[in-house]
Design a protein around this motif. Structure first.
Motif, short mmCIF file in Angstrom:
data_model
loop_
_atom_site.label_atom_id
_atom_site.label_comp_id
_atom_site.label_asym_id
_atom_site.label_seq_id
_atom_site.Cartn_x
_atom_site.Cartn_y
_atom_site.Cartn_z
N MET A 193 -68.22 15.22 20.43
CA MET A 193 -67.22 14.29 20.91
C MET A 193 -66.68 13.47 19.75
SD MET A 193 -67.52 11.27 23.77
CE MET A 193 -67.78 12.48 25.05
N LYS A 194 -65.37 13.28 19.71
CA LYS A 194 -64.77 12.51 18.64
C LYS A 194 -65.14 11.04 18.77
CE LYS A 194 -62.35 15.86 16.80
NZ LYS A 194 -62.56 16.32 15.46
N LYS A 195 -65.30 10.40 17.61
CA LYS A 195 -65.62 8.99 17.59
C LYS A 195 -64.42 8.23 17.07
CE LYS A 195 -70.47 9.92 16.70
NZ LYS A 195 -70.30 11.36 16.84
N TYR A 196 -64.01 7.18 17.76
CA TYR A 196 -62.85 6.42 17.36
C TYR A 196 -63.30 5.22 16.54
CZ TYR A 196 -60.08 9.37 20.30
OH TYR A 196 -59.46 10.46 20.83
N PHE A 197 -62.98 5.25 15.25
CA PHE A 197 -63.40 4.20 14.36
C PHE A 197 -62.61 2.93 14.62
CE2 PHE A 197 -66.14 6.92 12.53
CZ PHE A 197 -65.65 7.86 11.65
N LEU A 198 -63.29 1.81 14.60
CA LEU A 198 -62.65 0.52 14.76
C LEU A 198 -62.56 -0.14 13.40
CD1 LEU A 198 -64.60 -0.69 17.91
CD2 LEU A 198 -62.38 0.45 17.82
N ILE A 199 -61.38 -0.56 13.02
CA ILE A 199 -61.18 -1.18 11.73
C ILE A 199 -61.33 -2.68 11.87
CG2 ILE A 199 -59.57 -1.51 9.82
CD1 ILE A 199 -58.23 1.07 10.66
N ALA A 225 -65.08 0.53 7.55
CA ALA A 225 -65.14 0.83 6.12
C ALA A 225 -65.05 2.34 5.88
CB ALA A 225 -66.42 0.27 5.53
N ILE A 226 -65.76 3.13 6.70
CA ILE A 226 -65.68 4.59 6.57
C ILE A 226 -64.25 5.05 6.82
CG2 ILE A 226 -66.45 6.79 7.52
CD1 ILE A 226 -69.12 5.40 8.21
#
Length: 474
Positions: free
Chosen positions: A1-7, A50-51
């Motif tokens: 499952m795709k992970k949605y990065f939070l900035i 950060a990633i």
């Protein structure tokens, strides 16, 4: 499952007030490390941001694009309207010639440093220790990874500890004037960060979209090889080769064409919608169709029948028999996710076979048979049947073979320029394009002596920092 990065948004509001006691307070709408991160959960969100700030797969400044277009793996596409001509023409200058890498890497490093600074003010609960330590380990390991990127592209000589390297940024910086350190000093800092990461990474950290213990081992092997520590490179490569298997033909196809197999993947960037990480857009118009950059005829001619890499890299819409041939790059197809949102496999097991092969060929007592066996292992997996490679009789023979195999294995994966750069003095070869691949005034060669095998420090950095030194030739 795709992970949605939070900035995470980290903004410090600076303003002048007249009362001394007001100067000692943070305004309520100010976000700095002390206020932005108040829990381990906040740190995890900061880590994801950060990633996400690392430019790895898409955009015109991508190192994936640079490694393919600047070198001999691509040529002018039939639908080119001026796209990527600077790279095709091998233009590197101190104004824009570093592809944004300096600013991107140091920006991302600063983001990891901000998470570490925030973590210093947080005491995890008894049930949060692993999560807290994992955040720290991730930040230290990514900081090492990004600094090694900088060394690879900007250091004058990665094999010489006394050569001019880069500045190792291990604190939050907004206005410092750092001086470049030596390669040896930067390598020591990388080793320190990887040692910290290894001491903190919990056993539960197994997600390949993040740092794992194997990520650390992989990076140690790569760093050791690039810096000439061949025994260390072999030892770390051995560890991973004993723990993973090379993908077979079906797995290799699924790894790229559907992002559904990670048999030999050790670390990948999990791209999602909104990340500006559409890798295929570096070569083709993914919305309307058309190829402004195509695979070079030379590279196409190197793929043999039966090699799964030909199927994966050459898009089915290609027409090699046309005049001129149409050679569409197919490694990052639309079907992996909607709108060409492909994961970027930054660390794969096959690289460890190549690392071990090179290290065995270059160590004080060369083992050319072992080097040839590792190349044969990769080829056997890609052809789906046992392949043999004749034992090398010299370092030149071994490096020529390793370089050729790496070209097939990692084309369009940000490796070709690095390989040419690292091997140019052994083989006395720069960049050589076949005649059909340098039509339209595109240069056919870049000599070994060219300063363009090292990136220029951006002129904006030179202007802003009186302690910064430019690389020679710019």
């Amino acid at each position: 499952m795709k992970k949605y990065f939070l900035i995470p948004i980290i903004v410090t509001l600076l303003f002048t007030v007249s009362c001394d006691d007001q100067l000692e307070r943070f305004p309520v709408d100010s976000l700095v490390e002390e206020t932005a991160y108040q829990s381990v959960s906040d740190l995890e969100s900061g880590l994801r941001g950060a990633i996400n700030s690392i430019n790895r797969g898409g955009g015109q400044a991508s190192l994936i694009a640079f490694n393919s277009i600047f070198t001999d793996n691509t040529r002018l596409g039939g639908d080119n309207g001026g796209q990527q001509l600077n790279l095709l023409n091998q233009i590197l200058n101190s104004q824009t010639g570093d592809q944004g890498t300096w600013a991107d890497r140091y920006n991302a490093i600063n983001n990891f440093n901000r998470v570490l600074a925030g973590a210093a003010a947080i005491t995890p609960g008894a049930d949060e220790t692993d999560a807290y330590n994992n955040v720290l380990a991730q930040c230290y390991a990514f900081r090492a990874y990004l600094h090694h990127d900088l060394l690879t592209y900007y250091a004058e000589d990665n094999m010489n500890p006394s050569a001019l390297g880069v500045y190792y940024q291990n604190t939050v910086s907004t206005s410092d004037f750092p001086a470049r350190q030596t390669v040896g000093e930067a390598l020591t800092e990388i080793d320190n960060d990887l040692t910290l990461a290894a001491s903190l990474i919990p056993a539960s950290a197994t997600d390949k979209n993040y740092v794992t213990a194997d990520f650390i081992t992989f990076l140690r092997a790569r760093v050791a090889l690039y810096s000439g520590d061949y025994n260390t490179a072999i030892a770390n490569a051995n560890t991973l080769i004993a723990s993973y298997s090379l993908a077979n033909q079906a797995q290799y196809t699924a790894m790229f064409n559907g992002d559904t197999d990670t048999t030999e993947v050790i670390f990948k960037f999990d791209n999602v919608q909104g990340n500006n990480s559409n890798i295929a857009f570096n070569w083709i118009f993914t919305g309307t169709g058309g190829n402004f950059i195509e695979m070079s005829t030379e590279l196409f001619g190197l793929f043999q029948a039966g090699d799964v890499r030909r199927t994966v890299n050459v898009d089915p819409s290609s027409d090699p028999g046309a005049s001129p041939p149409v050679l569409v790059i197919g490694k990052y197809p639309a079907g992996a996710d909607t709108n060409y949102i492909n994961d970027y496999k930054a660390m794969r097991l096959s690289e460890m076979y190549l690392v071990r092969a090179e290290a065995n060929a270059r160590k004080a007592a060369p083992d050319f048979a072992a080097a040839a066996a590792d190349i044969a292992a990769i080829r056997s997996a890609r052809f789906g049947s046992p392949q043999t490679v004749a034992t090398y009789t010299s370092l030149n023979e071994a490096i020529t073979s390793i370089k050729a195999e790496s070209r097939l294995e990692f084309c369009f994966e940000a490796k070709r320029y690095i390989d040419i750069q690292r091997y140019k003095n052994i083989l006395n070869e720069g960049i050589e394009r076949d005649a059909p691949d340098c039509q339209g005034g595109i240069p056919c060669s870049l000599p070994v002596s060219s300063p363009k095998f090292i990136f220029p420090v951006p002129q904006a950095e030179i202007n802003a920092n009186p302690n910064m030194v430019q690389n020679s030739g710019y």
